[in-house]
Design a protein around this motif. Structure first.
Motif, PDB file in Angstrom:
ATOM      1  N   UNK A 204      -3.511 -16.180  14.208  1.00 13.65           N
ATOM      2  CA  UNK A 204      -4.094 -17.434  13.745  1.00 13.65           C
ATOM      3  C   UNK A 204      -4.997 -17.265  12.522  1.00 13.65           C
ATOM      4  N   UNK A 205      -5.476 -16.058  12.281  1.00 15.56           N
ATOM      5  CA  UNK A 205      -6.564 -15.877  11.316  1.00 15.56           C
ATOM      6  C   UNK A 205      -6.190 -16.292   9.893  1.00 15.56           C
ATOM      7  N   UNK A 206      -5.122 -15.739   9.346  1.00 17.71           N
ATOM      8  CA  UNK A 206      -4.745 -16.052   7.958  1.00 17.71           C
ATOM      9  C   UNK A 206      -4.287 -17.495   7.794  1.00 17.71           C
ATOM     10  N   UNK A 207      -3.436 -18.026   8.708  1.00 21.52           N
ATOM     11  CA  UNK A 207      -3.051 -19.441   8.564  1.00 21.52           C
ATOM     12  C   UNK A 207      -4.244 -20.395   8.613  1.00 21.52           C
ATOM     13  N   UNK A 208      -5.240 -20.117   9.450  1.00 28.74           N
ATOM     14  CA  UNK A 208      -6.410 -20.980   9.503  1.00 28.74           C
ATOM     15  C   UNK A 208      -7.192 -20.943   8.196  1.00 28.74           C
ATOM     16  N   UNK A 209      -7.249 -19.764   7.586  1.00 28.70           N
ATOM     17  CA  UNK A 209      -7.916 -19.639   6.285  1.00 28.70           C
ATOM     18  C   UNK A 209      -7.227 -20.523   5.245  1.00 28.70           C
ATOM     19  N   UNK A 210      -5.888 -20.494   5.224  1.00 32.69           N
ATOM     20  CA  UNK A 210      -5.131 -21.309   4.274  1.00 32.69           C
ATOM     21  C   UNK A 210      -5.304 -22.797   4.566  1.00 32.69           C
ATOM     22  N   UNK A 211      -5.344 -23.139   5.857  1.00 34.27           N
ATOM     23  CA  UNK A 211      -5.514 -24.537   6.244  1.00 34.27           C
ATOM     24  C   UNK A 211      -6.859 -25.077   5.771  1.00 34.27           C
ATOM     25  N   UNK A 212      -7.919 -24.326   6.003  1.00 34.41           N
ATOM     26  CA  UNK A 212      -9.265 -24.765   5.617  1.00 34.41           C
ATOM     27  C   UNK A 212      -9.346 -24.954   4.104  1.00 34.41           C
ATOM     28  N   UNK A 233       0.810 -23.627   6.553  1.00 35.22           N
ATOM     29  CA  UNK A 233      -0.054 -23.033   7.575  1.00 35.22           C
ATOM     30  C   UNK A 233      -0.265 -24.005   8.732  1.00 35.22           C
ATOM     31  N   UNK A 234      -0.419 -25.298   8.410  1.00 37.08           N
ATOM     32  CA  UNK A 234      -0.614 -26.313   9.440  1.00 37.08           C
ATOM     33  C   UNK A 234       0.593 -26.383  10.377  1.00 37.08           C
ATOM     34  N   UNK A 235       1.791 -26.359   9.793  1.00 33.69           N
ATOM     35  CA  UNK A 235       3.013 -26.404  10.604  1.00 33.69           C
ATOM     36  C   UNK A 235       3.097 -25.184  11.517  1.00 33.69           C
ATOM     37  N   UNK A 236       2.798 -24.007  10.979  1.00 30.48           N
ATOM     38  CA  UNK A 236       2.854 -22.778  11.774  1.00 30.48           C
ATOM     39  C   UNK A 236       1.848 -22.826  12.927  1.00 30.48           C
ATOM     40  N   UNK A 237       0.624 -23.262  12.634  1.00 28.62           N
ATOM     41  CA  UNK A 237      -0.421 -23.301  13.659  1.00 28.62           C
ATOM     42  C   UNK A 237      -0.069 -24.289  14.765  1.00 28.62           C
ATOM     43  N   UNK A 291     -10.911 -25.178  16.382  1.00 29.85           N
ATOM     44  CA  UNK A 291     -10.918 -23.742  16.079  1.00 29.85           C
ATOM     45  C   UNK A 291     -11.442 -23.483  14.668  1.00 29.85           C
ATOM     46  N   UNK A 292     -10.954 -24.273  13.698  1.00 31.66           N
ATOM     47  CA  UNK A 292     -11.408 -24.069  12.322  1.00 31.66           C
ATOM     48  C   UNK A 292     -12.877 -24.421  12.192  1.00 31.66           C
ATOM     49  N   UNK A 293     -13.294 -25.507  12.839  1.00 27.84           N
ATOM     50  CA  UNK A 293     -14.702 -25.871  12.787  1.00 27.84           C
ATOM     51  C   UNK A 293     -15.587 -24.901  13.533  1.00 27.84           C
ATOM     52  N   UNK A 294     -15.029 -24.256  14.558  1.00 29.83           N
ATOM     53  CA  UNK A 294     -15.818 -23.340  15.370  1.00 29.83           C
ATOM     54  C   UNK A 294     -16.001 -21.969  14.758  1.00 29.83           C
ATOM     55  N   UNK A 295     -15.217 -21.659  13.721  1.00 30.80           N
ATOM     56  CA  UNK A 295     -15.371 -20.323  13.156  1.00 30.80           C
ATOM     57  C   UNK A 295     -15.629 -20.297  11.658  1.00 30.80           C
ATOM     58  N   UNK A 296     -15.066 -21.242  10.884  1.00 24.66           N
ATOM     59  CA  UNK A 296     -15.170 -21.096   9.435  1.00 24.66           C
ATOM     60  C   UNK A 296     -16.591 -21.336   8.936  1.00 24.66           C
ATOM     61  N   UNK A 297     -17.259 -22.378   9.451  1.00 22.81           N
ATOM     62  CA  UNK A 297     -18.624 -22.646   8.991  1.00 22.81           C
ATOM     63  C   UNK A 297     -19.591 -21.564   9.441  1.00 22.81           C
TER      64      UNK A 297
END
Length: 492
Positions: A204-212, A233-237, A291-297
């Motif tokens: 999940x790590x790299x796709x989430x980075x691209x999504x954000x 990335x959104x489609x994959x996730x 998930x993105x909100x819980x880790x990226x910020x």
């Protein structure tokens, strides 16, 4: 004849293009009965979006705001962003107005890029505001202060394993952003999805980075663009999360999973007040958002903390002293995990984190939409206009924070900043529901890093950019220096 037909078709197509441009331009400049805020709209369609984004990529996101506050009005100005007319509210008065009028004069609005990256099916029949309310109601039991206390042991366990696996085998050099990003994501995956398999989590790590990165990009879906990569990335996730959802449904049916064990299980067994249950796609989109909100910020904040602790030895020493007092008070060799009372004692460490949230807020600001015409400070805002508030309009304003470029954690001692001036988590009914969760993750990160190491920056003059979160341009590579008085045993 064929040539004439081709020319006519081209001319007709160009006429349609110019008509579309005219309509979009007219949308921003049409006569309106009222006194619109001062400002400029920039180019048709794109408006001032490129300048808005480029100031962040150059490391000075506040420049877009402060230049226009100086040229037009210190409390509000108009612009055009992401294809929409926008009124930008500035200062504590602007923050208070928007936060206090949520669901009265203003409501939630997301750019079209967000709607395309998170294509939940229920959004076809409900508004963004209604969807936000539903989601907040679902996640509130898991993110309220009493609930997040129960995650401290999980956070500490994950952090101990993460630091042992990634630091003590690193050879003494690590990239701080990668370290923080992996830890905060592993904690989010464990708390929200009960995922504990490193191999599964890494997918999940790299796709989430691209999504954000694509959330506030210009929504042009062409190969090579940020938005195109974010869509893929959104489609994959979604595909991967739906696999987890289907497996969890089987586990719930067989009694192998608990309906209250995490947010995913809770969403699968809970319907909204109107009896509507979310589809797998709905749940997948919201889990990805959480998930993105819980880790990226939080990973951004943790990284900038590492930066300032490397640059300011006196701040590091104060944090180190506080954290070591907590560590030494624990029973040696008992393997005790951090607890709530100990995190409450990390007052100076949290002041450092708050000062990072001030100088480099991960949430630069968010959008709203006007529900009706209204007047603010003598200026009329038309119904349907988009509204934007900026954390930097107060965070870096000397009227609220003297010497705003100076890193000073003591600002948060005593009563702290004035109301509506320190807004890293927003405010009002839409204040970030994960603020208490983020605080615990950040303090656990600080505790484990500081009690193990000192460090120095490998690139002394590395710039910080905003894309879309504040991060050092090269991820902040650092050289770790273990504390000599700590043995390997006590570090675990």
């Amino acid at each position: 004849m064929e040539h004439l037909v081709s020319v006519a078709l081209v001319q007709g197509f160009m006429a349609l293009v110019f008509m579309a441009l005219f309509v979009l331009f007219y949308k921003h400049t049409s006569p309106f009965v009222g006194n619109l805020p001062p400002g400029k709209i920039g180019y048709p369609i794109f408006g001032e979006t490129m300048e808005f984004l480029s100031t962040g990529s150059k490391g000075h996101p506040e420049k877009f705001i402060f230049d226009r506050m100086a040229n037009f009005c210190s409390s509000i100005f108009k612009t055009s962003l992401l294809g929409e007319p926008v009124a930008v509210f500035c200062g504590s008065t602007g923050n208070k107005f928007l936060f206090s009028n949520e669901n009265k004069l203003v409501t939630t609005w997301w750019p079209s890029s967000v709607q395309k990256l998170f294509p939940a099916t229920t959004e076809q029949t409900t508004t963004a505001s209604q969807e936000a309310k539903k989601l907040r109601k679902i996640v509130h039991p898991f993110l309220k202060p009493d609930a997040v206390r129960g995650y401290i042991g999980i956070m500490d366990t994950v952090a101990q394993r993460h630091f042992a696996d990634n630091l003590e085998s690193s050879g003494g050099e690590v990239v701080a952003f990668s370290l923080a990003k992996q830890l905060t994501f592993w904690i989010a995956a464990r708390v929200f999805l009960s995922l504990d398999d490193p191999k599964e989590i890494r997918k999940f790590e790299e796709p989430l980075k691209l999504l954000v990165s694509g959330v506030y990009s210009i929504p042009i879906n062409l190969p090579g663009t940020t938005f195109h990569r974010a869509l893929k990335a959104s489609f994959y996730l979604r595909k991967e999360v739906i696999k987890i959802i289907k497996q969890r449904k089987v586990e719930l049916a067989e009694g192998k999973a608990n309906p209250s064990q995490d947010i995913l299980s809770h969403m699968l067994v809970t319907c909204t007040d109107d009896g509507q249950c979310w589809t797998d796609l709905d749940i997948a989109c919201r889990i990805i958002g959480l998930l993105s909100g819980g880790y990226d910020t939080t990973s951004s904040v943790c990284t900038i903390i590492v930066k300032y602790l490397a640059e300011l030895p006196h701040v590091y020493e104060a944090v180190y002293t506080e954290q070591m007092e907590i560590k030494k008070a624990k029973r040696r060799g008992a393997g005790e995990l951090l607890n709530w009372d100990e995190l409450q004692k990390m007052k100076y460490s949290w002041n450092v984190a708050q000062e990072v949230l001030r100088v480099a807020p991960p949430l630069q600001g968010t959008f709203r939409e006007a529900l009706d015409d209204f007047v603010f400070n003598g200026y009329t805002i038309p119904k349907g206009w988009k509204l934007y508030w900026s954390a930097n309009s107060t965070h870096k304003n000397p009227d609220y924070f003297p010497q705003p470029d100076k890193f000073d954690p003591t600002r948060f001692e005593g009563n702290g900043p004035a109301p509506y001036t320190f807004v890293p988590f927003g405010g009002g009914p839409r204040i970030c529901p994960g603020k208490d969760y983020a605080r615990l993750v950040i303090l656990v990160f600080i505790h484990h890093l500081v009690t193990r190491y000192r460090w120095e920056k490998i690139i002394p003059d590395e710039n910080t950019v905003v894309d879309p979160l504040p991060i050092p341009a090269n991820g902040l590579p650092i050289r770790l220096i273990p504390h000599p008085h700590l043995t390997t045993t006590t570090m675990h």
